[in-house]
Write a protein that holds these residues in place. Sequence first.
Motif, PDB file in Angstrom:
ATOM      1  N   TYR A  89       0.844  -1.202   0.000  1.00 26.43           N
ATOM      2  CA  TYR A  89       0.000   0.000   0.000  1.00 26.43           C
ATOM      3  C   TYR A  89       0.875   1.246   0.000  1.00 26.43           C
ATOM      4  O   TYR A  89       1.692   1.456   0.898  1.00 26.43           O
ATOM      5  CB  TYR A  89      -0.938  -0.014   1.211  1.00 26.43           C
ATOM      6  N   SER A  90       0.675   2.081  -0.992  1.00 26.70           N
ATOM      7  CA  SER A  90       1.533   3.250  -1.175  1.00 26.70           C
ATOM      8  C   SER A  90       1.301   4.330  -0.127  1.00 26.70           C
ATOM      9  O   SER A  90       2.147   5.207   0.044  1.00 26.70           O
ATOM     10  CB  SER A  90       1.302   3.848  -2.569  1.00 26.70           C
ATOM     11  N   ALA A  91       0.171   4.289   0.570  1.00 23.52           N
ATOM     12  CA  ALA A  91      -0.108   5.301   1.592  1.00 23.52           C
ATOM     13  C   ALA A  91       0.797   5.146   2.812  1.00 23.52           C
ATOM     14  O   ALA A  91       0.936   6.076   3.609  1.00 23.52           O
ATOM     15  CB  ALA A  91      -1.574   5.232   2.015  1.00 23.52           C
ATOM     16  N   ILE A  92       1.410   3.966   2.942  1.00 20.36           N
ATOM     17  CA  ILE A  92       2.252   3.689   4.112  1.00 20.36           C
ATOM     18  C   ILE A  92       3.686   4.099   3.792  1.00 20.36           C
ATOM     19  O   ILE A  92       4.322   3.570   2.890  1.00 20.36           O
ATOM     20  CB  ILE A  92       2.207   2.187   4.478  1.00 20.36           C
ATOM     21  N   GLU A  93       4.203   5.054   4.571  1.00 21.96           N
ATOM     22  CA  GLU A  93       5.580   5.510   4.387  1.00 21.96           C
ATOM     23  C   GLU A  93       6.562   4.647   5.175  1.00 21.96           C
ATOM     24  O   GLU A  93       7.608   4.245   4.661  1.00 21.96           O
ATOM     25  CB  GLU A  93       5.707   6.963   4.825  1.00 21.96           C
ATOM     26  N   LYS A  94       6.228   4.359   6.423  1.00 26.36           N
ATOM     27  CA  LYS A  94       7.102   3.558   7.281  1.00 26.36           C
ATOM     28  C   LYS A  94       6.236   2.603   8.096  1.00 26.36           C
ATOM     29  O   LYS A  94       5.060   2.856   8.344  1.00 26.36           O
ATOM     30  CB  LYS A  94       7.895   4.449   8.251  1.00 26.36           C
ATOM     31  N   GLU A  95       6.880   1.511   8.521  1.00 30.14           N
ATOM     32  CA  GLU A  95       6.169   0.517   9.337  1.00 30.14           C
ATOM     33  C   GLU A  95       7.149  -0.152  10.269  1.00 30.14           C
ATOM     34  O   GLU A  95       8.330  -0.311   9.927  1.00 30.14           O
ATOM     35  CB  GLU A  95       5.505  -0.526   8.434  1.00 30.14           C
ATOM     36  N   VAL A  96       6.697  -0.503  11.452  1.00 29.25           N
ATOM     37  CA  VAL A  96       7.517  -1.284  12.368  1.00 29.25           C
ATOM     38  C   VAL A  96       6.624  -2.237  13.144  1.00 29.25           C
ATOM     39  O   VAL A  96       5.483  -1.895  13.484  1.00 29.25           O
ATOM     40  CB  VAL A  96       8.315  -0.380  13.338  1.00 29.25           C
ATOM     41  N   THR A  97       7.135  -3.423  13.375  1.00 24.51           N
ATOM     42  CA  THR A  97       6.438  -4.423  14.178  1.00 24.51           C
ATOM     43  C   THR A  97       7.201  -4.618  15.471  1.00 24.51           C
ATOM     44  O   THR A  97       8.431  -4.719  15.477  1.00 24.51           O
ATOM     45  CB  THR A  97       6.344  -5.767  13.419  1.00 24.51           C
ATOM     46  N   VAL A  98       6.464  -4.675  16.561  1.00 22.22           N
ATOM     47  CA  VAL A  98       7.037  -4.949  17.875  1.00 22.22           C
ATOM     48  C   VAL A  98       6.422  -6.254  18.371  1.00 22.22           C
ATOM     49  O   VAL A  98       5.201  -6.346  18.543  1.00 22.22           O
ATOM     50  CB  VAL A  98       6.747  -3.798  18.864  1.00 22.22           C
ATOM     51  N   TYR A  99       7.263  -7.253  18.572  1.00 20.70           N
ATOM     52  CA  TYR A  99       6.815  -8.601  18.946  1.00 20.70           C
ATOM     53  C   TYR A  99       7.240  -8.846  20.396  1.00 20.70           C
ATOM     54  O   TYR A  99       8.379  -9.214  20.670  1.00 20.70           O
ATOM     55  CB  TYR A  99       7.449  -9.602  17.981  1.00 20.70           C
ATOM     56  N   GLY A 100       6.316  -8.648  21.323  1.00 14.87           N
ATOM     57  CA  GLY A 100       6.673  -8.590  22.743  1.00 14.87           C
ATOM     58  C   GLY A 100       6.727  -9.913  23.465  1.00 14.87           C
ATOM     59  O   GLY A 100       5.985 -10.132  24.434  1.00 14.87           O
ATOM     60  N   VAL A 101       7.594 -10.821  23.029  1.00 17.11           N
ATOM     61  CA  VAL A 101       7.686 -12.134  23.676  1.00 17.11           C
ATOM     62  C   VAL A 101       9.079 -12.418  24.247  1.00 17.11           C
ATOM     63  O   VAL A 101       9.333 -13.517  24.742  1.00 17.11           O
ATOM     64  CB  VAL A 101       7.303 -13.262  22.681  1.00 17.11           C
ATOM     65  N   LEU A 102       9.977 -11.441  24.171  1.00 17.77           N
ATOM     66  CA  LEU A 102      11.346 -11.670  24.643  1.00 17.77           C
ATOM     67  C   LEU A 102      11.401 -11.406  26.156  1.00 17.77           C
ATOM     68  O   LEU A 102      11.925 -10.400  26.608  1.00 17.77           O
ATOM     69  CB  LEU A 102      12.330 -10.756  23.916  1.00 17.77           C
ATOM     70  N   SER A 103      10.835 -12.302  26.913  1.00 15.78           N
ATOM     71  CA  SER A 103      10.781 -12.117  28.362  1.00 15.78           C
ATOM     72  C   SER A 103      11.291 -13.365  29.055  1.00 15.78           C
ATOM     73  O   SER A 103      11.078 -14.489  28.596  1.00 15.78           O
ATOM     74  CB  SER A 103       9.348 -11.815  28.817  1.00 15.78           C
ATOM     75  N   GLY A 104      11.978 -13.160  30.149  1.00 17.86           N
ATOM     76  CA  GLY A 104      12.511 -14.280  30.913  1.00 17.86           C
ATOM     77  C   GLY A 104      13.778 -13.895  31.648  1.00 17.86           C
ATOM     78  O   GLY A 104      14.130 -12.721  31.758  1.00 17.86           O
ATOM     79  N   GLU A 105      14.467 -14.907  32.151  1.00 14.56           N
ATOM     80  CA  GLU A 105      15.709 -14.692  32.887  1.00 14.56           C
ATOM     81  C   GLU A 105      16.874 -14.553  31.908  1.00 14.56           C
ATOM     82  O   GLU A 105      17.024 -15.336  30.981  1.00 14.56           O
ATOM     83  CB  GLU A 105      15.978 -15.870  33.828  1.00 14.56           C
ATOM     84  N   ALA A 106      17.669 -13.505  32.111  1.00 15.79           N
ATOM     85  CA  ALA A 106      18.879 -13.306  31.315  1.00 15.79           C
ATOM     86  C   ALA A 106      20.064 -13.211  32.271  1.00 15.79           C
ATOM     87  O   ALA A 106      19.917 -12.700  33.390  1.00 15.79           O
ATOM     88  CB  ALA A 106      18.768 -12.048  30.462  1.00 15.79           C
TER      89      ALA A 106
END
Length: 794
Positions: A89-106
């Motif tokens: 779709y040409s109306a979209i200039e920029k896009e970003v996805t945030v996938y919030g599953v990186l959780s746990g003990e580090a």
Amino acid sequence: MFQRYIVIAFRNLRRQRMFSFINIAGLAISMTVCLIALMSTRKNLSYDNFHPAIARTWRVTTQVVTPDGRKFHMASTPLTLGEALRTGYSAIEKEVTVYGVLSGEAKIGKKKISVRGAFTEPSFFNVFGFKLAAGNPQTALTAPNSIILTAETAARFFGTNEAVGKMIQFDNFGSFLVTGVLETPPSLTHINYEAFASISSVPALEQIKVLPEKLHDWNIIQSSYTYVVLRRGEGQSALVAALADLGHHYDDLPGKGQGSLAFEPQALSKITPSKDLYDDNGSGPPWGKVLAEVGVAFGILLCACFNYTNLSIVRSLQRAKEVGVRKVNGAQRWQVFMQFITESVIMCLLSLILAVVLLVLTQTYHLFGLPIPDDNLLNPTLLAWFLLFSLLTGIFAGIIPAWALSSFQPAKVLKSMVDIKLFGGLGLRKTLIVIQFTLSLTAIIFLVTVYRQFSFKAEKDMGFQRKDILNVPLADVDYQRMKDMLLQVKGVETITATSGTLGVPRHCSFCAMKTANSKNMEFGYYAGDVDFLKVMNLKLVAGSGFPASASTEKEQYLIVNEKAVSVMGIKSPADAIGSTLWLSDSVPVNIIGVVQDFNYQPIEANIRPMAIRFKPSEFHQLQLAVAKGNEEQLIANVKRVWLELHPGETFTSEWMDAQLLSHSGQDTVSMLGFLVFMTTVIAALGLLGIVAYTTFTRRKEIGIRKVLGAEVSSLMMLLSKNYLWLIIIAGCIAMPLGFIGSLLFLQIFAYRVSIGIFTLLGSFAVLLLVAMITILSQTWRAAGADPVNSLRSE
């Protein structure tokens, strides 16, 4: 001239110490709540104001209707949506996805820290206004297994050392190279993850089954969030059209009896505050909470201003001759008006000083359970807002008394004040008293209902064992090894490994299952081992628990509740044993047991289908059933064993009952109690003002009645009965309002208390007692006064 106004104002404040104290204290207390609301509102409206193209940035949300007709507005979208929007779709200039599953003990070495993170793309820095304090934003999220940390998280891991170039090891997701450190954003943001890893890491994690296969699946919408920036000149309608076009992926859902799904845009500027959405990645408050805070605070302040008006009018009877003398000496009405406005503003400024002191004490010592934002009270901007607020309050509170007092005619007031009528009599002020006591009684009824409901929530038998259960984190140690070692501790009777605590909302997971006849169902679930039913004291109505020989690698068995059996259309629990369900359409599991229904979620929710899964990969804690006795010694012994398995780490434990009580809403009750107390005190002060005014104006009548032989008791009844009628009228209005408000509140809960006549009448009795004490304190003094003092001038 203005200096003279100030000098006279302070002189009058010193003369009328009691009047000044009551007004300043009442205004200060109400202003404290208003200042808290002002700080909180200022904070709530400061989210996400630093992004470069905020007016053109949107988050895509999902409207879901389930097969049984339930509606959910989800903040999340399918993981595939972002790329489809960007490329199609040409109306979209920029896009970003945030996938919030990186959780746990580090961990780094022996240091282990819990991290809440998300996967995202390099375009993250193009869409949002986040900046890196270290690292290159163009490349930091390009390579697989690269990660950027917030400044706070980097300090937790590395202290003052350089973070970029170091490795972090996640228990579930593997190793990541730190490629950047985020600057602290200039304002609050709803995107408040502690770490962001490259989304290019996801394919490998899906391949090894650490993450579900979502990259190309349009049917899973949880945990991923899509943001787009429209091109200049493009409006919301272009995005709506694009989303409607992509929504055709779900045209066949209604025909299959699987509900419906559609996408909807949400402006970035409207995410916080916003309406409540399911699966939201934001942490800001909804508009309802913001407006409620402002409404309650300014309602209390309005009551305090009414009281100031009433008490000022009472005081005016003692200052009328002063006004008359000043007018005889040539003072204009506007000069008298300005004098009283100045006094009102000065009183509000003094109240502001006291309110700030109370605010500092409340912020420091967490008094009354009030949520105080962590703002610096010496912030010049904040102080300027406080000062402006105080000035406006002073003008608003003082304008009516100033107008009335400046209107006195010198000839009348110098002759006699008894016949002076303000505002056409007492009608307006009696109406205000009825309104104030109506609000107070409504609030008391509501508070009692809230207290009873939360007490019920804290004490209700939820169908599982919650007493004498100690929760201990499992971390990365084999659960069976830790169980075997802790079972040797004196006082530990049984242990189970679980994914979380029953009854805690965030610990309950959800999964999709399909029956043999292709019926799709959503199950809540907890993971538990072979001792889960025993430790939680869950009652089997059919079948058995997990066998000791259950595989830890491949899921084979499932225990469900009675509600699940009913929804599956199976006649009895016994008939359900041996039935097969498919997890994620591909993994078959057999029902091995059916447990009696219990409240695995808080009592706000009805009991819905749930399952207990034997899934060791999701075990996060051990729950120890212990004997009653020396709790401190037992925890010390458990800690000693735990540290043997986790050398150098910090031991934490929590009693299950205390964990559940922390979710029972006691802080809400404390805050409501404080606000109700304030409302009642302010209403009592208003009543005190009007009773004092009436007894003063009727002092000649009281004197004559006493001379003619009237008893003190009969005079008190004469002076009090009209006000008691006001309280009764307020009660007749407030009890239905309180009942309706309480009923609406209780609709939140699937399991709730009844309101009952005793709640209504008991609350009214308390308010009536407060009113009678207030009234009798003035009528006793007036009825007992020497009539000579009031009749000597006749």
